[in-house]
Write an enzyme that holds these catalytic residues in place. Structure first.
Site, PDB file in Angstrom:
ATOM      1  N   SER A   1     -22.729   4.240 -17.974  1.00 15.89           N
ATOM      2  CA  SER A   1     -20.906   4.558 -19.443  1.00 15.89           C
ATOM      3  C   SER A   1     -20.489   4.461 -19.691  1.00 15.89           C
ATOM      4  O   SER A   1     -20.162   2.594 -19.626  1.00 15.89           O
ATOM      5  CB  SER A   1     -21.176   6.454 -18.380  1.00 15.89           C
ATOM      6  OG  SER A   1     -20.717   7.118 -19.643  1.00 15.89           O
TER       7      SER A   1
ATOM      8  N   HIS B   1     -28.016  11.442 -18.801  1.00 20.47           N
ATOM      9  CA  HIS B   1     -26.734  10.420 -19.065  1.00 20.47           C
ATOM     10  C   HIS B   1     -26.621   9.788 -17.377  1.00 20.47           C
ATOM     11  O   HIS B   1     -26.095   9.056 -16.778  1.00 20.47           O
ATOM     12  CB  HIS B   1     -25.749  11.278 -18.875  1.00 20.47           C
ATOM     13  CG  HIS B   1     -24.981  10.080 -19.312  1.00 20.47           C
ATOM     14  ND1 HIS B   1     -24.621   9.629 -20.264  1.00 20.47           N
ATOM     15  CD2 HIS B   1     -23.403  10.087 -19.522  1.00 20.47           C
ATOM     16  CE1 HIS B   1     -24.246   7.983 -20.835  1.00 20.47           C
ATOM     17  NE2 HIS B   1     -23.288   9.140 -19.625  1.00 20.47           N
TER      18      HIS B   1
ATOM     19  N   ASP C   1     -30.851  11.662 -22.430  1.00 19.55           N
ATOM     20  CA  ASP C   1     -29.014  11.188 -22.912  1.00 19.55           C
ATOM     21  C   ASP C   1     -28.702  12.539 -23.637  1.00 19.55           C
ATOM     22  O   ASP C   1     -29.133  12.079 -24.600  1.00 19.55           O
ATOM     23  CB  ASP C   1     -29.210   9.973 -22.637  1.00 19.55           C
ATOM     24  CG  ASP C   1     -27.554   9.908 -21.785  1.00 19.55           C
ATOM     25  OD1 ASP C   1     -26.875  10.572 -22.449  1.00 19.55           O
ATOM     26  OD2 ASP C   1     -27.251   8.613 -21.441  1.00 19.55           O
TER      27      ASP C   1
END
Length: 328
Positions: free
Chosen positions: A101, A263, A235
């Protein structure tokens, strides 16, 4: 589920700020960089397995976890500098850098600033590959976020909300599978220093239109560096279509879409994740920085169009064109 902590947590002071990190295993170094609002514990499901063949270093980024939360530089470049300095203090010359991320954005920046110290690049549900991002993250950039979160972080409301999130996460429905991690992030907002740090981080990379920091204009440099992109098919934070952007921008990259994962594919399917990462490292040679090759790439420049124009544009490549990770 309460946030798990590692018994291996160590601390070192760099530039007057305490940095927390885990170091375990032996062999070539793998640097694990967590995402926004998380800390090293997000990697707990995969650390021990990776440490069987590699030295694993998993820091708490400044402003996160057990690291200090000063009024400081929380830009992507600032974090890349911090990782260079941490590795230097730990006596590490180079590493395979794995970023999740926001940590993926830091990993990309680290590879760009310090190619001589980056052996490979692994991006996991990474920022920096397109404008789209969840409304919750955009909300952090709005005026009054700090004050509103202060109210929402009051003990009674926070405990009720996080308990509900964790209960929903146990259902394993794709739309709510990430709520366990979201609950941990929400719980960390009880600390005003954490809220302030997260606000500074997000404002450096996101505005009301979405992500503003991109690797699109520099992705061609990955020709000189092995890169693997891993994404959860479900996600809900950063769309899986961004994996196709990576495929278009860096055609030589290995792209893996993990089915039935959100995610946090490294938490949803840790064995599969480790297999992908280990196979990638086993099948590629570490990048060796060649100044003349780097100069040539910079001189030739990028030939692919940017994916980072307007929010809502179609991805450069259809998502079905990338590879789906096989079951472990």
């Amino acid at each position: 589920m309460p946030r798990r902590t590692s018994p291996h947590l160590q601390r070192v002071t760099v530039h007057g700020h305490r940095r927390a990190y885990v170091r375990m295993g032996s062999g070539p170094v793998v640097l694990l960089l967590h995402g926004l609002g998380c800390d090293h514990t997000t990697w707990v499901p995969v650390m021990e397995s990776l440490a069987r063949t590699h030295t694993v270093i998993a820091p708490d980024l400044l402003g996160h976890g057990s690291s200090d939360k000063p009024r400081a530089d929380y830009s992507v470049g600032g974090y890349a500098n911090g990782m260079r300095d941490l590795l230097t203090v730990l006596g590490v010359d180079s590493a395979t850098v794995v970023g999740h991320s926001f940590g993926g954005g830091v990993a990309m920046q680290f590879a760009y600033q310090y190619p001589e110290r980056t052996e490979r690049l692994v991006l996991v549900g990474s920022g920096g590959l397109g404008p789209d991002v969840s409304p919750a993250i955009r909300a952090i950039t709005t005026p009054g976020f700090h004050q509103v979160m202060g109210l929402l972080a009051a003990p009674g409301l926070r405990h009720a909300a996080t308990a509900t999130m964790r209960l929903l996460a146990r259902s394993r429905m794709s739309q709510v599978r990430d709520l366990g991690e979201v609950a941990d992030i929400y719980d960390s907002f009880k600390d005003p220093r954490t809220r302030a740090a997260i606000r500074h981080v997000v404002r450096a990379v996101v505005d009301w239109r979405g992500q503003i920091v991109t690797m699109a204009d520099r992705a061609y440099l990955t020709e000189a560096m092995p890169m693997c992109v891993i994404w959860g098919a479900d996600d809900m934070v950063i769309p899986v279509s961004h994996a196709s952007n990576a495929s278009a921008l860096a055609p030589s990259a290995r792209i893996e879409i993990v089915p039935n994962a959100g995610h946090f594919p490294h938490r949803d399917h840790p064995e599969r994740f480790v297999k992908i990462v280990r196979d990638f490292m086993r099948s590629t040679e570490p990048s060796r920085y060649d100044r003349e090759r780097w100069r040539q790439l910079l001189d030739e420049g990028a030939s692919v169009p940017s994916v980072h124009a307007e929010a809502g544009e179609s991805p450069l490549a259809p998502v079905h064109s990338v590879r789906r990770a096989s079951s472990a």
